[in-house]
Design a protein around this motif. Structure first.
Motif, short mmCIF file in Angstrom:
data_model
loop_
_atom_site.label_atom_id
_atom_site.label_comp_id
_atom_site.label_asym_id
_atom_site.label_seq_id
_atom_site.Cartn_x
_atom_site.Cartn_y
_atom_site.Cartn_z
N ALA A 1 -41.21 -40.98 -58.28
CA ALA A 1 -41.98 -40.63 -57.09
C ALA A 1 -43.40 -40.22 -57.48
O ALA A 1 -44.37 -40.56 -56.79
CB ALA A 1 -41.29 -39.49 -56.34
N GLU A 2 -43.54 -39.49 -58.58
CA GLU A 2 -44.88 -39.08 -59.01
C GLU A 2 -45.69 -40.29 -59.48
O GLU A 2 -46.90 -40.37 -59.22
CB GLU A 2 -44.76 -38.05 -60.14
N ALA A 3 -45.05 -41.24 -60.15
CA ALA A 3 -45.76 -42.46 -60.55
C ALA A 3 -46.27 -43.19 -59.32
O ALA A 3 -47.43 -43.64 -59.27
CB ALA A 3 -44.83 -43.36 -61.36
N GLY A 4 -45.41 -43.32 -58.31
CA GLY A 4 -45.84 -43.97 -57.08
C GLY A 4 -46.94 -43.22 -56.36
O GLY A 4 -47.87 -43.81 -55.81
N ARG A 5 -46.85 -41.88 -56.38
CA ARG A 5 -47.87 -41.07 -55.71
C ARG A 5 -49.23 -41.26 -56.35
O ARG A 5 -50.25 -41.34 -55.64
CB ARG A 5 -47.47 -39.59 -55.77
N ARG A 6 -49.26 -41.33 -57.68
CA ARG A 6 -50.53 -41.53 -58.37
C ARG A 6 -51.19 -42.83 -57.91
O ARG A 6 -52.40 -42.89 -57.68
CB ARG A 6 -50.30 -41.58 -59.89
N LEU A 7 -50.40 -43.88 -57.78
CA LEU A 7 -50.95 -45.17 -57.38
C LEU A 7 -51.29 -45.19 -55.89
O LEU A 7 -52.33 -45.74 -55.49
CB LEU A 7 -49.95 -46.28 -57.72
N ASP A 8 -50.42 -44.62 -55.07
CA ASP A 8 -50.70 -44.57 -53.62
C ASP A 8 -52.00 -43.83 -53.33
O ASP A 8 -52.77 -44.22 -52.45
CB ASP A 8 -49.54 -43.87 -52.89
N ALA A 9 -52.25 -42.76 -54.08
CA ALA A 9 -53.45 -41.96 -53.84
C ALA A 9 -54.72 -42.75 -54.11
O ALA A 9 -55.76 -42.49 -53.49
CB ALA A 9 -53.41 -40.71 -54.71
N GLU A 10 -54.66 -43.71 -55.01
CA GLU A 10 -55.86 -44.47 -55.37
C GLU A 10 -56.00 -45.78 -54.60
O GLU A 10 -57.03 -46.45 -54.70
CB GLU A 10 -55.84 -44.79 -56.88
N ALA A 11 -54.97 -46.15 -53.84
CA ALA A 11 -55.01 -47.44 -53.14
C ALA A 11 -56.18 -47.56 -52.17
O ALA A 11 -56.86 -48.61 -52.15
CB ALA A 11 -53.68 -47.70 -52.43
N PRO A 12 -56.50 -46.55 -51.34
CA PRO A 12 -57.65 -46.70 -50.43
C PRO A 12 -58.96 -46.92 -51.17
O PRO A 12 -59.76 -47.79 -50.78
CB PRO A 12 -57.65 -45.38 -49.65
N GLY A 13 -59.20 -46.16 -52.23
CA GLY A 13 -60.43 -46.36 -52.99
C GLY A 13 -60.47 -47.70 -53.68
O GLY A 13 -61.54 -48.32 -53.81
N PRO B 1 -45.06 -47.17 -53.72
CA PRO B 1 -44.14 -47.63 -52.67
C PRO B 1 -44.69 -47.54 -51.26
O PRO B 1 -44.34 -48.35 -50.39
CB PRO B 1 -42.93 -46.69 -52.83
N GLU B 2 -45.58 -46.58 -50.99
CA GLU B 2 -46.10 -46.39 -49.65
C GLU B 2 -47.22 -47.36 -49.30
O GLU B 2 -47.51 -47.59 -48.12
CB GLU B 2 -46.62 -44.96 -49.48
N THR B 3 -47.88 -47.94 -50.28
CA THR B 3 -49.08 -48.74 -50.00
C THR B 3 -49.02 -50.16 -50.53
O THR B 3 -49.84 -50.99 -50.13
CB THR B 3 -50.32 -48.07 -50.62
N ARG B 4 -48.10 -50.50 -51.40
CA ARG B 4 -48.15 -51.82 -52.04
C ARG B 4 -47.90 -52.97 -51.06
O ARG B 4 -48.29 -54.10 -51.31
CB ARG B 4 -47.15 -51.89 -53.19
#
Length: 490
Positions: free
Chosen positions: A160-172, A471-474
């Protein structure tokens, strides 16, 4: 979502067990302290919801019944399914993010993508920790049942933390790429890589044919079907590159971005498949040149073992080991003179023959072990990369451990070879069990795109293309409600 028979990934954070598996940190972050609370909070919400439903059912029954004051805890099987699913989704997210990051860097440069590269490395670290916990769990560590469940919670939390790191950067990341403002140069870069790959595919076919003529059939087995799959990916990319240009010309920016990402994913996988053939050819040539020296080195190790073998091995057992090693070397020499042979397999046999003698793995034998292990790990990585829509957590866990051992070096390199080959076998089993989705669809290459995880199989046309993110943004480039699938209007 991903193509899997496992349960949806739970949104939970890592607890103390998971933290112990990660590389040491200089200080404790607030996130680490909050992760156990997040896991317990999520579990409490789900448990409370279930409790309310059961209470309502009990109150509306016509027969009397007792309502438990405590909702039942998740079963061991449910914990297992959650952990497996979490690993697959996180691994897919990391692999896809790595692929799209390469396209972004080709356009904007390394400095511009540096923040996203850091986020990807952080996600990779979390995922590696999750795989390490899972690997120890499969080996029976820890043994206590409660601790084992906590370990699975740790796996889920790390993922979940791995996914959160990537989700947080998806908009930028989307702002950097700016695909919704026009495909432009990004489309040109994809088309350039496409043309380069089309040329390399023809050359790789010639290379593969030469290997088949000179060496044993087992040499080319790791890449059997790769060029056909690469061509399938390129055909799929062709359709989406054309659709992207049409949509971009018509100012349908969102659809253009969707088509471009699908094409980029297919191009990246075609590259993996073609590169796998090219790397195998280089490995076989290197192995063929190393076999004579390895035979000489093995003879020297046998002689050293005869003179002074391991002190903890009885004399009779040592003589038996030496006899077996001598027999293997004779068989390898016969292969070399008897016609087409497998140089990589010969090195593997030589290295395994002298390993029980315990007289050291330096020099040419050590080089042989490393060469064989690199090839096995690379082949397994390529297969999982291009079939990720079907490969489960078991194969990925073994592969992650093999890659770790190879990176560390030393005595574990030989085990890395074994684990990587097991991971490849398991991945192939998963693909056979899964079959080819969308195989009857008229869209050329769609089945391979879904099997490869290029498309997420959430919509009738194969679903959105996988993009940088967790998982939330891909899957954010899916069809909007009311928009039909299919080609763009002329």
């Amino acid at each position: 979502m991903t193509i899997s028979t496992e349960d949806p990934v739970p949104v939970a954070r890592a607890g103390p067990v998971a933290s112990a598996a990660a590389p040491e940190r200089d200080e404790t972050s607030p996130t680490d302290l909050l992760l156990p609370l997040a896991v317990l909070g999520a579990a409490g919400v789900l448990a409370g919801y279930g409790y309310v439903r059961r209470t309502r059912r009990a109150r509306t029954r016509t027969t009397p019944g007792m309502v438990s004051v405590r909702p039942p805890a998740p079963t061991a099987d449910e914990f297992e399914r959650q952990a497996r699913t979490a690993l697959v989704v996180a691994d897919d997210s990391v692999r896809t993010s790595r692929e799209e990051l390469a396209f972004a860097e080709a356009l904007s440069g390394a400095e511009a993508v540096a923040p996203f590269a850091r986020a990807l490395r952080a996600a990779e670290t979390e995922l590696a920790a999750a795989f390490a916990i899972r690997r120890r769990y499969e080996q029976g560590v820890p043994q206590d049942e409660v601790a084992r469940r906590q370990a699975l919670v740790g796996v889920v939390g790390r993922c979940a933390e791995a996914g959160r790191r990537l989700d947080a950067e998806a908009p930028g990341f989307d702002q950097l790429r700016a695909l919704e403002r026009g495909a432009g140069e990004a489309l040109e870069i994809a088309e350039g890589r496409f043309r380069e790959l089309a040329g390399r595919t023809g050359g790789a076919a010639l290379t593969l044919g030469g290997l088949g003529e000179r060496f044993a059939a087992s040499v080319v087995k790791p890449v059997t079907g790769y060029l056909e799959q690469a061509k399938d990916r390129l055909v799929f990319a062709t359709g989406h590159l054309n659709a992207c240009r049409q949509a971009d010309d018509a100012a349908a920016r969102e659809r253009a971005a969707r088509h471009l990402r699908a094409a980029e994913g297919a191009i990246a996988q075609a590259d993996v498949l073609v590169s796998g053939v090219e790397r195998l050819a280089a490995q076989v040539r290197e192995a063929a040149g190393l076999v004579p020296a390895a035979l000489t080195g093995a003879e020297a190790e046998i002689a050293a073992a005869r003179e002074a073998g391991p002190a903890d091995v009885p004399a009779g057992e040592l003589r038996a080991r030496i006899a077996r090693a001598d027999g293997v070397l004779r068989a390898v020499r016969e292969e070399l003179t008897g016609g087409p042979y497998d140089p990589v397999g010969a090195l593997r046999h030589i290295a395994r023959a002298v390993e029980p003698l315990g007289v050291g793995r330096a020099g040419v034998i050590g080089a042989a072990v490393r060469l064989v292990a690199r090839g096995a790990v690379g082949a397994a990585e390529d297969f999982v990369d291009t079939h990720r829509g079907a490969v489960g957590a078991e194969a990925r866990t073994l592969l992650a451990e093999a890659a770790r051992l190879l990176a560390v070096g030393g005595p574990g390199v030989a085990l890395a070879d074994q684990l990587a080959r097991q991971a490849r076998d398991l991945a192939e089993r998963d693909v056979r069990a899964h079959g080819t989705p969308y195989s009857g669809d008229p869209v050329t290459g769609l089945g391979g795109a879904v099997l490869g995880g290029i498309l997420l199989a959430e919509e009738p046309d194969g679903g959105p293309p996988a993009s940088f993110g967790g998982p939330e943004t891909r899957g954010r480039r899916g069809l909007r409600p009311g928009r039909p699938p299919g080609p763009d209007p002329a």
